[in-house]
Design a protein around this motif. Structure first.
Motif, PDB file in Angstrom:
ATOM      1  N   ARG A  83      20.906 -28.580  27.482  1.00  0.00           N
ATOM      2  CA  ARG A  83      20.731 -28.940  26.082  1.00  0.00           C
ATOM      3  C   ARG A  83      19.262 -29.142  25.737  1.00  0.00           C
ATOM      4  O   ARG A  83      18.797 -28.776  24.643  1.00  0.00           O
ATOM      5  CB  ARG A  83      21.519 -30.222  25.772  1.00  0.00           C
ATOM      6  CG  ARG A  83      23.027 -30.037  25.745  1.00  0.00           C
ATOM      7  CD  ARG A  83      23.724 -31.370  25.615  1.00  0.00           C
ATOM      8  NE  ARG A  83      25.176 -31.194  25.534  1.00  0.00           N
ATOM      9  CZ  ARG A  83      26.051 -32.196  25.594  1.00  0.00           C
ATOM     10  NH1 ARG A  83      25.609 -33.446  25.731  1.00  0.00           N
ATOM     11  NH2 ARG A  83      27.341 -31.950  25.500  1.00  0.00           N
ATOM     12  N   LEU A 119      17.676 -25.856  25.379  1.00  0.00           N
ATOM     13  CA  LEU A 119      18.035 -25.248  24.106  1.00  0.00           C
ATOM     14  C   LEU A 119      17.225 -25.862  22.964  1.00  0.00           C
ATOM     15  O   LEU A 119      16.784 -25.151  22.040  1.00  0.00           O
ATOM     16  CB  LEU A 119      19.528 -25.437  23.851  1.00  0.00           C
ATOM     17  CG  LEU A 119      20.095 -24.813  22.571  1.00  0.00           C
ATOM     18  CD1 LEU A 119      19.857 -23.300  22.568  1.00  0.00           C
ATOM     19  CD2 LEU A 119      21.576 -25.127  22.433  1.00  0.00           C
ATOM     20  N   ALA A 120      16.975 -27.153  23.042  1.00  0.00           N
ATOM     21  CA  ALA A 120      16.164 -27.810  22.012  1.00  0.00           C
ATOM     22  C   ALA A 120      14.737 -27.270  22.031  1.00  0.00           C
ATOM     23  O   ALA A 120      14.116 -27.041  20.977  1.00  0.00           O
ATOM     24  CB  ALA A 120      16.177 -29.319  22.225  1.00  0.00           C
ATOM     25  N   ASN A 121      14.223 -27.080  23.243  1.00  0.00           N
ATOM     26  CA  ASN A 121      12.863 -26.517  23.344  1.00  0.00           C
ATOM     27  C   ASN A 121      12.804 -25.102  22.780  1.00  0.00           C
ATOM     28  O   ASN A 121      11.819 -24.710  22.126  1.00  0.00           O
ATOM     29  CB  ASN A 121      12.409 -26.517  24.802  1.00  0.00           C
ATOM     30  CG  ASN A 121      12.255 -27.926  25.347  1.00  0.00           C
ATOM     31  OD1 ASN A 121      12.043 -28.875  24.585  1.00  0.00           O
ATOM     32  ND2 ASN A 121      12.361 -28.068  26.666  1.00  0.00           N
ATOM     33  N   ASN A 133      14.629 -23.962  20.387  1.00  0.00           N
ATOM     34  CA  ASN A 133      14.670 -24.072  18.927  1.00  0.00           C
ATOM     35  C   ASN A 133      13.290 -24.401  18.347  1.00  0.00           C
ATOM     36  O   ASN A 133      12.931 -23.948  17.247  1.00  0.00           O
ATOM     37  CB  ASN A 133      15.677 -25.140  18.514  1.00  0.00           C
ATOM     38  CG  ASN A 133      17.106 -24.684  18.748  1.00  0.00           C
ATOM     39  OD1 ASN A 133      17.384 -23.492  18.717  1.00  0.00           O
ATOM     40  ND2 ASN A 133      17.995 -25.639  18.984  1.00  0.00           N
ATOM     41  N   GLU A 134      12.537 -25.182  19.088  1.00  0.00           N
ATOM     42  CA  GLU A 134      11.178 -25.494  18.640  1.00  0.00           C
ATOM     43  C   GLU A 134      10.306 -24.242  18.655  1.00  0.00           C
ATOM     44  O   GLU A 134       9.488 -24.011  17.752  1.00  0.00           O
ATOM     45  CB  GLU A 134      10.569 -26.567  19.534  1.00  0.00           C
ATOM     46  CG  GLU A 134      11.207 -27.938  19.378  1.00  0.00           C
ATOM     47  CD  GLU A 134      10.568 -28.968  20.278  1.00  0.00           C
ATOM     48  OE1 GLU A 134       9.565 -28.622  20.955  1.00  0.00           O
ATOM     49  OE2 GLU A 134      11.053 -30.110  20.319  1.00  0.00           O
ATOM     50  N   LEU A 162      11.339 -21.253  18.248  1.00  0.00           N
ATOM     51  CA  LEU A 162      11.752 -20.370  17.158  1.00  0.00           C
ATOM     52  C   LEU A 162      11.078 -20.736  15.839  1.00  0.00           C
ATOM     53  O   LEU A 162      10.948 -19.889  14.944  1.00  0.00           O
ATOM     54  CB  LEU A 162      13.279 -20.421  17.002  1.00  0.00           C
ATOM     55  CG  LEU A 162      14.093 -19.739  18.099  1.00  0.00           C
ATOM     56  CD1 LEU A 162      15.574 -20.013  17.907  1.00  0.00           C
ATOM     57  CD2 LEU A 162      13.836 -18.238  18.094  1.00  0.00           C
ATOM     58  N   SER A 163      10.696 -22.007  15.704  1.00  0.00           N
ATOM     59  CA  SER A 163      10.063 -22.449  14.463  1.00  0.00           C
ATOM     60  C   SER A 163       8.606 -21.971  14.337  1.00  0.00           C
ATOM     61  O   SER A 163       8.008 -22.061  13.267  1.00  0.00           O
ATOM     62  CB  SER A 163      10.125 -23.977  14.366  1.00  0.00           C
ATOM     63  OG  SER A 163       9.359 -24.541  15.412  1.00  0.00           O
ATOM     64  N   LEU A 206      15.903 -14.009  23.304  1.00  0.00           N
ATOM     65  CA  LEU A 206      17.266 -14.372  22.952  1.00  0.00           C
ATOM     66  C   LEU A 206      18.237 -13.216  23.140  1.00  0.00           C
ATOM     67  O   LEU A 206      19.399 -13.409  23.532  1.00  0.00           O
ATOM     68  CB  LEU A 206      17.327 -14.879  21.512  1.00  0.00           C
ATOM     69  CG  LEU A 206      16.720 -16.258  21.263  1.00  0.00           C
ATOM     70  CD1 LEU A 206      16.731 -16.591  19.779  1.00  0.00           C
ATOM     71  CD2 LEU A 206      17.496 -17.320  22.040  1.00  0.00           C
TER      72      LEU A 206
END
Length: 547
Positions: free
Chosen positions: A344, A347-349, A351-352, A354-355, A367
């Motif tokens: 998890r 996955l959070a990293n 998402n960062e 992707l920003s 991805l």
């Protein structure tokens, strides 16, 4: 001496019983004080031994109808001994009380064999509607036969007095036996006969040793009764035991033999079996009191357990506490989610990343690669799910329907262990591929060995023999293991011992079990032969299947 030390409680019980016999013989001495003291000591020992045995029965036997019958029988044993004391020592001058105690003598004499009979019926036919109805009929008839004796003053069918009832104390030559007496003793003999036959039929499934033990107990009881009547009473010899003591402790011996031969299941080893499980599981009662806990503790407070009753609760960031409502209370267990938490976090990293616009293309490509990898994994997981879902569903059904305090809980846990072993090994096989599988491998041997290891949890002696390494392709390894599991589950409840041999062209299973059963459809053909009570199953692979 070694045998005595191993059975301290039994040895102590026998010593006290022998001491009671000595005390009974010393009641005949001329000194009144000594005779009275020996009589009191004799009576106290008998009652104490029966109460002590009942307490052990309550601890050892699960709360079933069988335990209730045994406790009720023990109550009548105490009444049987007590009525002789009251009648011959306390109320000898009251004609009516003396006479009615003589009538009362028949109640334990009738009820003890009747309770032995209903116990045998329950053990033979199980806890079903027909058996329960038969048991009720036997108890009602026993009570009716007892009333024949108690109401003798009204109909005089048991004792037919030759003197006036106002002075009738059942002295010799003052009465004759009526038809009621023969009805009562006919019932007693019939109850003892059928009870012994049913018990011997059921105990026969436990082996010759159990049959000999039970038959010897019955024979000893009959022998002592015969010696008492033919020798001690006939020649007026000082006797160590009277007929009530012989009947009571003879019945007690029969019940004890049934318990020790496991004809009557008991729970002496159940807590120890559960405690050795290397899983963090806690069983509580309805008030969350600790009932049983495995060797790996569930480190949670009572407040944590209360929270976990409604929904899974995290003791820390990695440990998840879950619960399930069971018949007698609750089951709690913990799961380590350290790896899941790490995933998890990754996955959070992601998402960062992707920003960030500058890394958008790189992230998208990555991805896509991850998605392709996950799709491949999902295909594997779908195969795994399809293969082990029926087993997991069966495990859930077994655990949800089984009471931890029931006599079948240990057997259910053993079955669950066997199913889990298959799920684990089947998962390992499905995670492999022909490319990752070594040409000479031990996968089939390891899978069979693990299933056999967990069969020992069900008290089934199982082993794998033969060459550990084989050159079978992965598809045939899967088929052989699936076919083995089909045979295993079909005969699991009736199996006693099993040996699996790994051959060049398949496997062979030698099994000691009950009667031959019809096998469901399996991945590979199975042939079965029987010789000297042993079933031989041969699972052959197609010609040219070996690499």
């Amino acid at each position: 001496m070694t045998l005595i030390r191993q059975h301290k409680i039994t040895s102590t019980f026998i010593c006290f019983l022998l001491l009671a016999g000595v005390c009974n013989m010393l009641t005949k001495v001329q000194t009144t004080f000594v005779a009275t003291l020996m009589f009191c000591l004799n009576f106290m020992i008998y009652i104490g031994l029966i109460i002590f045995w009942v307490q052990h029965v309550i601890k050892r036997i699960l709360p079933t109808k069988t335990r209730g019958y045994i406790i009720a029988s023990s109550f009548f044993m105490i009444l049987y001994i007590l009525q002789r004391v009251v009648r011959y020592r306390l109320l000898i001058n009251s004609v009516i009380a003396y006479r009615y105690l003589g009538y009362f003598y028949f109640i334990p004499l009738i009820m003890m064999p009747s309770l032995l009979l209903v116990t045998a019926i329950h053990l033979k036919y199980g806890d079903n509607k027909i058996s329960n109805n038969i048991e009720k009929v036997v108890v009602v008839l026993a009570v009716a036969v007892s009333l024949i004796a108690l109401t003798n003053d009204l109909h005089r069918l048991v004792y037919v007095p030759k003197v006036d009832m106002s002075v009738f104390k059942m002295d010799d030559n003052t009465y004759s036996w009526g038809i009621g007496f023969y009805v009562i003793y006919g019932w007693i003999i019939q109850a003892l006969l059928f009870g012994a036959v049913f018990l011997l039929q059921v105990v026969g499934k436990k082996g010759k040793r159990s049959i000999i033990l039970l038959a010897s107990s019955v024979a000893l009881w009959l022998l002592l009764s015969f010696v008492h009547s033919a020798v001690f009473e006939r020649f007026s010899i000082p006797r160590p035991y009277f007929k009530p003591e012989i009947d009571c402790f003879g019945m007690l011996l029969i019940f004890e033999c049934c318990i020790r031969s496991r004809l009557i299941p008991h729970n002496e080893n159940y807590p120890g079996f559960f405690k050795k499980l290397k899983l963090p599981i806690l069983i509580t009662d309805a008030e969350l009191g600790n009932v049983n806990e495995t060797i790996v503790p569930v480190n949670a407070t009572k407040e944590d357990l209360i929270k976990a009753k409604d929904a899974p609760f995290y003791l820390d960031e990695d440990t998840r506490l879950s619960s399930m409502k069971i018949r007698a209370g609750y089951a709690f267990w913990t799961e380590n989610e350290h790896e899941l938490r790490e995933q998890r976090q990754k996955l959070a990293n992601a998402n960062e990343l992707l920003s960030e616009e500058n890394d958008l293309i790189a992230v998208e490509n990555r991805l896509k690669e991850q998605k392709a990898h996950l799709d491949a994994q999902n295909q594997v997981y779908e195969r795994i799910t399809a293969a082990i879902y029926p087993k997991q569903k069966k495990i859930d059904e077994l655990l949800s329907k089984t009471d931890p305090s029931s006599e079948s809980f240990a057997e259910t846990l053993g079955t669950v262990c066997v199913l889990n072993a298959y799920s684990k090994r089947k998962t390992n096989l499905l995670l492999l591929s022909e490319d990752t599988l070594a040409k000479s491998n031990r996968e089939l041997f390891l899978a069979l060995a693990e299933s056999c290891r967990f069969l020992n949890s069900c008290n089934i002696h199982a082993a794998v023999v033969g060459e550990e390494y084989s050159k079978l392709p992965l598809a045939l390894v899967n088929d052989l293991y699936d076919t083995f599991e089909t045979v295993l589950e079909t005969y699991l409840k009736s199996m006693k011992r099993m040996t699996v041999s790994i051959l060049e062209n398949g496997i062979r299973i030698a099994m000691e079990a009950g009667e031959k059963q019809e096998l469901p459809n399996s991945a590979l053909p199975v042939s079965c032969k029987e010789s000297d009570g042993i079933l031989y199953f041969t699972v052959s692979i197609p010609e040219g299947g070996a690499a």
